[in-house]
Design a protein around this motif. Sequence first.
Motif, PDB file in Angstrom:
ATOM      1  N   LEU A   1      -4.778   6.033   1.878  1.00 48.42           N
ATOM      2  CA  LEU A   1      -4.869   5.180   0.791  1.00 48.42           C
ATOM      3  C   LEU A   1      -4.618   5.914  -0.799  1.00 48.42           C
TER       4      LEU A   1
ATOM      5  N   TYR B   1       0.370   5.731   0.988  1.00 52.48           N
ATOM      6  CA  TYR B   1      -0.627   6.304   2.255  1.00 52.48           C
ATOM      7  C   TYR B   1       0.276   7.818   1.613  1.00 52.48           C
TER       8      TYR B   1
ATOM      9  N   PHE C   1       3.945   7.378   2.998  1.00 54.73           N
ATOM     10  CA  PHE C   1       4.619   6.115   3.982  1.00 54.73           C
ATOM     11  C   PHE C   1       3.661   4.667   3.237  1.00 54.73           C
TER      12      PHE C   1
ATOM     13  N   TYR D   1      -3.003   0.314  -4.350  1.00 54.11           N
ATOM     14  CA  TYR D   1      -2.181  -0.801  -2.849  1.00 54.11           C
ATOM     15  C   TYR D   1      -2.798  -1.756  -4.347  1.00 54.11           C
TER      16      TYR D   1
ATOM     17  N   LYS E   1      -6.568   1.133  -7.745  1.00 59.02           N
ATOM     18  CA  LYS E   1      -6.638   2.517  -7.208  1.00 59.02           C
ATOM     19  C   LYS E   1      -7.433   3.110  -6.082  1.00 59.02           C
ATOM     20  N   GLY E   2      -6.725   3.942  -5.027  1.00 61.70           N
ATOM     21  CA  GLY E   2      -7.306   4.349  -3.774  1.00 61.70           C
ATOM     22  C   GLY E   2      -8.276   5.122  -3.353  1.00 61.70           C
ATOM     23  N   GLU E   3      -8.208   6.326  -2.255  1.00 63.10           N
ATOM     24  CA  GLU E   3      -8.842   7.021  -1.699  1.00 63.10           C
ATOM     25  C   GLU E   3      -8.627   8.122  -2.747  1.00 63.10           C
TER      26      GLU E   3
ATOM     27  N   GLN F   1       0.345  11.340   4.557  1.00 62.07           N
ATOM     28  CA  GLN F   1       0.235  11.699   5.443  1.00 62.07           C
ATOM     29  C   GLN F   1       0.046  13.587   5.849  1.00 62.07           C
TER      30      GLN F   1
ATOM     31  N   TYR G   1       0.784  -1.849  -0.070  1.00 60.48           N
ATOM     32  CA  TYR G   1      -0.062  -0.086  -0.070  1.00 60.48           C
ATOM     33  C   TYR G   1       1.190   0.741  -0.170  1.00 60.48           C
TER      34      TYR G   1
ATOM     35  N   LEU H   1      -4.475   9.698   8.072  1.00 61.00           N
ATOM     36  CA  LEU H   1      -3.549   8.803   6.230  1.00 61.00           C
ATOM     37  C   LEU H   1      -4.859   8.161   5.547  1.00 61.00           C
TER      38      LEU H   1
END
Lengths: 114, 109
Positions: free
Chosen positions: A45, A35, A90, A48, A57-59, A37, A33, A43
Motif C-alpha cells: 500500500l 498499491y 493498482f 489511501y 500514508k500507507g506502507e 506490485q 487505495y 502488493l
Amino acid sequence: NAGVTQTPKFRVLKTGQSMTLLCAQDMNHEYMYWYRQDPGMGLRLIHYSVGEGTTAKGEVPDGYNVSRLKKQNFLLGLESAAPSQTSVYFCASSSSGRSYNEQFFGPGTRLTVL
Amino acid sequence: AQRVTQPEKLLSVFKGAPVELKCNYSYSGSPELFWYVQYSRQRLQLLLRHISRESIKGFTADLNKGETSFHLKKPFAQEEDSAMYYCALVVASGSRLTFGEGTQLTVNP
C-alpha cells in the motif's frame, strides 16, 4: 458500470521526470487505495483515502504524492521518478472501512523508469 | 505490525490433484482474512473471505487461530485455476489490506 479504471495503462519515464496516474471509480465508494506490485513482494500500500479531501500514508509512501479532490478520483503523482519506482500500480476502492468489505481493483498501470 | 507470509512462490500440480496454498499471518488481535486471485490478463478480485465461510469455485479456506494460518484448499484442481493467489489480512480497526507475497499456481493437464 466501468468499476475502477486507471489511466494510462503503460508508461515509460526517464529518471527525474514526473507523471500522474489517474484512478476513477463509479461505484460511489468512500475508500480508495494505491498499491504497487513487485515480483516476490506482493502488493504494498502506497497511500489511501477514506473520503474526499483526505489522504493518508500507507506502507511505502516515499517518492509519491496523492490527491482526492473528487470522491470518484484518486491521483497518484511521482514528482521525480526513479528506477526503483518501476512497478505495476493498482488502484482499488471499497464502500467503507468495515474490515469485511471487498476491495475492487483497477486493471493496473505498468510503469517503467529508465 | 501485522504480516502475511505465503511460503511458496510457485506451486505446480496436475489436473484433478488436490491443491493447498499456504498462508500464515502474524497479528496479535483478531484479523479478517481474505484470498484474492489474479487470472492472466485480468484484474485482481476477491476469491473468498473467512468471515463468510463460503466455498467459491470449489475452494475453501479455514482460519486456524492456533496456528495463525488461513490455507486455501481445493480437492480437485482444474486448469482454469491457474493464477496468482494472494492471501490478505485486515485488522479489525481498519480497512487497509496487508498482502502476502503471492503464490503462482499452475495446474498442468
